[in-house]
Design an enzyme around this catalytic site. Sequence first.
Site, PDB file in Angstrom:
ATOM      1  N   GLU A  38      -5.217  -8.587   0.864  1.00  0.00           N
ATOM      2  CA  GLU A  38      -5.813  -8.248   2.163  1.00  0.00           C
ATOM      3  C   GLU A  38      -7.279  -7.925   1.939  1.00  0.00           C
ATOM      4  OE1 GLU A  38      -4.090  -5.081   4.601  1.00  0.00           O
ATOM      5  OE2 GLU A  38      -2.068  -5.705   4.031  1.00  0.00           O
ATOM      6  N   GLU A  54       0.815  -1.223   0.000  1.00  0.00           N
ATOM      7  CA  GLU A  54       0.000   0.000   0.000  1.00  0.00           C
ATOM      8  C   GLU A  54       0.845   1.267   0.000  1.00  0.00           C
ATOM      9  OE1 GLU A  54      -2.852  -0.052   3.185  1.00  0.00           O
ATOM     10  OE2 GLU A  54      -3.902  -1.786   2.389  1.00  0.00           O
TER      11      GLU A  54
HETATM   12  C1  BGP Z   1      -4.074  -2.042   5.672  1.00  0.00           C
HETATM   13  C2  BGP Z   1      -2.644  -2.294   6.089  1.00  0.00           C
HETATM   14  C3  BGP Z   1      -2.497  -3.144   7.297  1.00  0.00           C
HETATM   15  C4  BGP Z   1      -3.610  -3.113   8.303  1.00  0.00           C
HETATM   16  C5  BGP Z   1      -4.998  -2.969   7.679  1.00  0.00           C
HETATM   17  C6  BGP Z   1      -6.101  -2.640   8.636  1.00  0.00           C
HETATM   18  O1  BGP Z   1      -4.176  -0.754   5.147  1.00  0.00           O
HETATM   19  O2  BGP Z   1      -1.889  -2.884   5.047  1.00  0.00           O
HETATM   20  O3  BGP Z   1      -1.227  -2.912   7.831  1.00  0.00           O
HETATM   21  O4  BGP Z   1      -3.329  -2.395   9.400  1.00  0.00           O
HETATM   22  O5  BGP Z   1      -5.014  -2.008   6.661  1.00  0.00           O
HETATM   23  O6  BGP Z   1      -6.240  -1.255   8.807  1.00  0.00           O
HETATM   24  P1  BGP Z   1      -6.121  -0.533  10.206  1.00  0.00           P
HETATM   25  O7  BGP Z   1      -5.066  -1.243  10.934  1.00  0.00           O
HETATM   26  O8  BGP Z   1      -5.757   0.866   9.896  1.00  0.00           O
HETATM   27  O9  BGP Z   1      -7.458  -0.656  10.832  1.00  0.00           O
END
Ligand code: BGP
Length: 458
Positions: free
Chosen positions: A360, A162
Amino acid sequence: MKYAFPDNFWWGSASSALQTEGAREGETTWDYWFAREPNRFHNGVGPQQTSTFYQHWKTDIQLLKQLNHNSFRTSISWARLIPDGIGEVNPEAVDFYHQVIDELNEQGITPFITLFHFDMPMAMQAIGGWENREVVDAYARYAQICFELFGDRVLHWFTFNEPIVPVEGGYLYDFHYPNVVDFRRAATVAYHTVLAHAKAVQAYRAGHYAGEIGIVLNLTPSYPRSQNPADVKAAHIADLMFNRSFLDPVLRGEYPADLVALLKAYDQLPACKPEDSALIAEGKIDLLGVNYYQPRRVKCRDSAVNPQAPFMPEWFFDNYDMPGRKMNPYRGWEIYAPGIYDILVNLRDNYGNPRCFISENGMGVENEQRFIENGQINDKYRIEFISEHLTWLHKGISEGCNCLGYHMWTFIDNWSWCNAYKNRYGFIQLDVETQQRTIKKSGEWFAATALNNRFEQE
Ligand code: BGP
């Protein structure tokens, strides 16, 4: 209805070094920022309080096996491997990653390795981070060291996770260090990240390693409020800024001409060198990881821009709160499963149907203890979330999209940046105090789905 998936479909999950491993010698921007502004982190919990993968990697890999993962993505910590980013390689880190990679392979779990998941070594940030081309070169060296050390046993590499997020967080919207709000600097960071990516791809090709290399992008399909040309234009610009700013260079080897023209018109283009475009063209990937959490709904602006305000993407659109949209209230993100299908169809129709997978997808929920039944979190909502998304993914595959797998965020509840442990995403519940791990209902559901390579739904 039965939903069966192609043979050798990748079932697994994703995590990252900083969010799971725990303390290390090399300082990152997160350690530095947390030491100075702990109030920026939910309940004042910082990156030291992780799910201790550095200690528990062996038993955690057993748990991955129990979840019937055939693949698993995590990242290497640049700051652990090379504490100052550019100098000596830390032999303990080399041993650690060797052990993890070997154990995954021995257990029949294919390692997918990311080289950069938001965790900039502080020594590199101190000289300007991605704004400095020396950091681009330091990253390329780091990537090459990783390929040399682990390239015989890691066959799926990802240069960045990302990459738009550090741009947004660090240089536009103030949720990552260095908390700058400056579009031209943001554009420079994004541009140099693409150069760093391309240099890593170049090094990988030059080394003739056995596997493949790609990148993981968070793609947020942009839906206009209406078909009115002003709304459509707003959605198009949001798409250029947030998706195509990385998607086009890595799949087509060049930036969209209208994005370049737009930034030029507003004097926001980064400094380019003549040799850059040939380098970017060499950065075309073998495999795209798609992170999908939420769509982006936009409309044209109703008000004029304040010409004194800093130049922002929102000069061209407003976010649109569609009435009745389904929300995950804990994270404030819309849940829209057809988005996964729209992404795949866009890749198929406009980008030559590249090899890709969902790297993801997930749902963070607060206070999951309230769902404990007989000692186990019964996270029905997560099972519903996954099966809904898989249904749309399945439709994409049946219509010829080249999607090779599905990884969830995440395996064990982990530390989520500024949200720390507020929202839990895992298949496995983590007790942060005792470090005890307990499989949730969704973990069992996923294990069965992965084992059967199919699931059923009324
Ligand atoms: C994505 C990232 C992760 C993870 C996930 C959940 O953007 O790659 O590292 O953290 O989001 O989001 P958050 O942790 O901000 O709730």
